[in-house]
Design an enzyme around this catalytic site. Sequence first.
Site, PDB file in Angstrom:
ATOM      1  N   LYS A 193     -41.468 -82.016 -15.069  1.00  0.00           N
ATOM      2  CA  LYS A 193     -41.680 -81.328 -13.783  1.00  0.00           C
ATOM      3  C   LYS A 193     -41.056 -82.124 -12.635  1.00  0.00           C
ATOM      4  CE  LYS A 193     -46.192 -81.621 -14.032  1.00  0.00           C
ATOM      5  NZ  LYS A 193     -46.335 -82.253 -15.351  1.00  0.00           N
TER       6      LYS A 193
ATOM      7  N   ARG B 114     -53.469 -76.899 -10.582  1.00  0.00           N
ATOM      8  CA  ARG B 114     -53.757 -77.134 -12.001  1.00  0.00           C
ATOM      9  C   ARG B 114     -54.993 -76.412 -12.460  1.00  0.00           C
ATOM     10  NH1 ARG B 114     -51.755 -82.840 -13.953  1.00  0.00           N
ATOM     11  NH2 ARG B 114     -50.546 -83.345 -12.138  1.00  0.00           N
TER      12      ARG B 114
ATOM     13  N   ARG C 252     -54.710 -86.784 -21.159  1.00  0.00           N
ATOM     14  CA  ARG C 252     -54.142 -85.924 -20.107  1.00  0.00           C
ATOM     15  C   ARG C 252     -53.641 -84.613 -20.700  1.00  0.00           C
ATOM     16  NH1 ARG C 252     -49.804 -89.805 -18.188  1.00  0.00           N
ATOM     17  NH2 ARG C 252     -49.067 -88.099 -16.874  1.00  0.00           N
TER      18      ARG C 252
ATOM     19  N   ARG D  55     -46.491 -96.528 -15.352  1.00  0.00           N
ATOM     20  CA  ARG D  55     -47.741 -95.956 -14.847  1.00  0.00           C
ATOM     21  C   ARG D  55     -48.924 -96.303 -15.736  1.00  0.00           C
ATOM     22  NH1 ARG D  55     -46.389 -89.769 -13.417  1.00  0.00           N
ATOM     23  NH2 ARG D  55     -48.466 -89.543 -14.304  1.00  0.00           N
TER      24      ARG D  55
ATOM     25  N   ARG E 200     -41.554 -93.516 -20.110  1.00  0.00           N
ATOM     26  CA  ARG E 200     -41.125 -93.294 -18.724  1.00  0.00           C
ATOM     27  C   ARG E 200     -41.260 -94.593 -17.914  1.00  0.00           C
ATOM     28  NH1 ARG E 200     -43.873 -88.731 -15.732  1.00  0.00           N
ATOM     29  NH2 ARG E 200     -45.584 -89.520 -16.968  1.00  0.00           N
TER      30      ARG E 200
HETATM   31  P1  AP5 Z   1     -41.224 -86.409 -15.652  1.00  0.00           P
HETATM   32  O1  AP5 Z   1     -40.246 -85.567 -14.906  1.00  0.00           O
HETATM   33  O2  AP5 Z   1     -41.725 -87.644 -14.996  1.00  0.00           O
HETATM   34  O3  AP5 Z   1     -42.435 -85.501 -16.194  1.00  0.00           O
HETATM   35  P2  AP5 Z   1     -43.644 -84.790 -15.441  1.00  0.00           P
HETATM   36  O4  AP5 Z   1     -43.783 -83.435 -16.006  1.00  0.00           O
HETATM   37  O5  AP5 Z   1     -43.454 -84.895 -13.944  1.00  0.00           O
HETATM   38  O6  AP5 Z   1     -44.823 -85.678 -15.977  1.00  0.00           O
HETATM   39  P3  AP5 Z   1     -46.091 -86.360 -15.290  1.00  0.00           P
HETATM   40  O7  AP5 Z   1     -46.665 -87.236 -16.345  1.00  0.00           O
HETATM   41  O8  AP5 Z   1     -45.750 -86.999 -13.967  1.00  0.00           O
HETATM   42  O9  AP5 Z   1     -47.012 -85.148 -15.052  1.00  0.00           O
HETATM   43  P4  AP5 Z   1     -48.528 -85.192 -14.849  1.00  0.00           P
HETATM   44  O10 AP5 Z   1     -48.770 -83.779 -14.459  1.00  0.00           O
HETATM   45  O11 AP5 Z   1     -49.368 -85.685 -15.943  1.00  0.00           O
HETATM   46  O12 AP5 Z   1     -48.721 -86.311 -13.732  1.00  0.00           O
HETATM   47  P5  AP5 Z   1     -48.992 -86.224 -12.177  1.00  0.00           P
HETATM   48  O13 AP5 Z   1     -48.302 -87.349 -11.549  1.00  0.00           O
HETATM   49  O14 AP5 Z   1     -48.780 -84.848 -11.640  1.00  0.00           O
HETATM   50  O15 AP5 Z   1     -40.541 -86.787 -17.062  1.00  0.00           O
HETATM   51  C1  AP5 Z   1     -41.234 -87.596 -18.003  1.00  0.00           C
HETATM   52  C2  AP5 Z   1     -40.240 -88.543 -18.697  1.00  0.00           C
HETATM   53  O16 AP5 Z   1     -39.315 -87.772 -19.476  1.00  0.00           O
HETATM   54  C3  AP5 Z   1     -39.366 -89.367 -17.739  1.00  0.00           C
HETATM   55  O17 AP5 Z   1     -39.162 -90.631 -18.290  1.00  0.00           O
HETATM   56  C4  AP5 Z   1     -38.045 -88.584 -17.664  1.00  0.00           C
HETATM   57  O18 AP5 Z   1     -36.951 -89.441 -17.398  1.00  0.00           O
HETATM   58  C5  AP5 Z   1     -37.983 -87.987 -19.056  1.00  0.00           C
HETATM   59  N1  AP5 Z   1     -37.330 -86.680 -19.104  1.00  0.00           N
HETATM   60  C6  AP5 Z   1     -37.528 -85.627 -18.256  1.00  0.00           C
HETATM   61  N2  AP5 Z   1     -36.786 -84.559 -18.644  1.00  0.00           N
HETATM   62  C7  AP5 Z   1     -36.136 -84.948 -19.778  1.00  0.00           C
HETATM   63  C8  AP5 Z   1     -35.220 -84.291 -20.663  1.00  0.00           C
HETATM   64  N3  AP5 Z   1     -34.858 -83.009 -20.476  1.00  0.00           N
HETATM   65  N4  AP5 Z   1     -34.751 -84.987 -21.730  1.00  0.00           N
HETATM   66  C9  AP5 Z   1     -35.130 -86.276 -21.948  1.00  0.00           C
HETATM   67  N5  AP5 Z   1     -35.991 -86.963 -21.148  1.00  0.00           N
HETATM   68  C10 AP5 Z   1     -36.474 -86.298 -20.061  1.00  0.00           C
HETATM   69  O19 AP5 Z   1     -50.586 -86.462 -12.157  1.00  0.00           O
HETATM   70  C11 AP5 Z   1     -51.139 -87.713 -12.475  1.00  0.00           C
HETATM   71  C12 AP5 Z   1     -52.656 -87.659 -12.289  1.00  0.00           C
HETATM   72  O20 AP5 Z   1     -52.955 -87.363 -10.904  1.00  0.00           O
HETATM   73  C13 AP5 Z   1     -53.390 -86.569 -13.078  1.00  0.00           C
HETATM   74  O21 AP5 Z   1     -53.701 -86.977 -14.410  1.00  0.00           O
HETATM   75  C14 AP5 Z   1     -54.646 -86.378 -12.222  1.00  0.00           C
HETATM   76  O22 AP5 Z   1     -55.555 -87.422 -12.416  1.00  0.00           O
HETATM   77  C15 AP5 Z   1     -54.092 -86.495 -10.812  1.00  0.00           C
HETATM   78  N6  AP5 Z   1     -53.646 -85.199 -10.282  1.00  0.00           N
HETATM   79  C16 AP5 Z   1     -52.379 -84.878  -9.894  1.00  0.00           C
HETATM   80  N7  AP5 Z   1     -52.318 -83.615  -9.463  1.00  0.00           N
HETATM   81  C17 AP5 Z   1     -53.579 -83.111  -9.585  1.00  0.00           C
HETATM   82  C18 AP5 Z   1     -54.120 -81.827  -9.316  1.00  0.00           C
HETATM   83  N8  AP5 Z   1     -53.384 -80.816  -8.838  1.00  0.00           N
HETATM   84  N9  AP5 Z   1     -55.443 -81.655  -9.555  1.00  0.00           N
HETATM   85  C19 AP5 Z   1     -56.232 -82.664 -10.022  1.00  0.00           C
HETATM   86  N10 AP5 Z   1     -55.762 -83.903 -10.325  1.00  0.00           N
HETATM   87  C20 AP5 Z   1     -54.427 -84.124 -10.096  1.00  0.00           C
END
Ligand code: AP5
Length: 207
Positions: free
Chosen positions: A13, A87, A163, A152, A126
């Site tokens: 994402k 979410r 997660r 992270r 990552r």
């Molecule tokens: P990346 O683009 O970083 O993936 P992502 O989908 O953004 O993954 P996240 O882990 O950041 O999502 P998340 O939803 O768990 O975390 P968030 O920060 O929102 O890509 C991942 C890896 O793959 C990278 O190394 C990249 O280089 C690689 N990659 C990407 N595309 C690729 C491809 N096509 N081929 C090969 N490699 C590739 O949330 C974290 C925490 O915050 C949550 O657990 C929760 O506690 C809290 N939180 C955040 N938002 C909310 C909400 N709305 N409500 C409640 N709690 C929340």
Amino acid sequence: MRLVFMGPPGAGKGTQARIVGVRCGIPQISTGDMLRAAKAEGRLPSDLVGRMAAGALVPDAVVISLIDERTGKPDCADGFMLDGFPRTVPQATALQALLEASGLALDHVIAIELPRSLLIERAVLRRTDKRTGQIYHLKYSPPPPGADLEHRADDREDVVAKRLDTYEAMTADLLPYYEDLGILRRIDGVGAVDEVTARVLHALGLD
Ligand code: AP5
């Protein structure tokens, strides 16, 4: 253009939202990034730090208030791209009410889909550059020498699994919510970054 990027942890994402945001000239807004920035500055209450480290969601009211404030800023006047929000259905209905109050609506919800085994590999390997926020992957997009890398706390394999479980439980209701509104676009997230970008741009009618 007002967009939402949904998908499980590690789906890509953040990677895609950054690329598409630049292409569309609209800001990428990640609730995860905002919460991590608050933690780095010592502004995140300890119970929320603990929830994030354990792979649980933070309360709806916390992220809704972050989004309310952020989307009211001038750079969001012509659109924005939400990454990781909403979410839950309460978050989605709060967003809808927020937009409707200004006579606005979401244009598309992009849901990136990927098998669980690939998600775990993507998240665990990552690394993020602390200075630029650029996202790297030790296998697929290695960082350049000298990058100031961060691993992270919630990217440990056991926390990633938690997660993913949380995400699966939560999207059971959220995907049908957007499907019913007719704005859900499911994207196959398997493949190289530019291949996935091409699918996203096609779904948005931007290719
Ligand atoms: P990346 O683009 O970083 O993936 P992502 O989908 O953004 O993954 P996240 O882990 O950041 O999502 P998340 O939803 O768990 O975390 P968030 O920060 O929102 O890509 C991942 C890896 O793959 C990278 O190394 C990249 O280089 C690689 N990659 C990407 N595309 C690729 C491809 N096509 N081929 C090969 N490699 C590739 O949330 C974290 C925490 O915050 C949550 O657990 C929760 O506690 C809290 N939180 C955040 N938002 C909310 C909400 N709305 N409500 C409640 N709690 C929340």
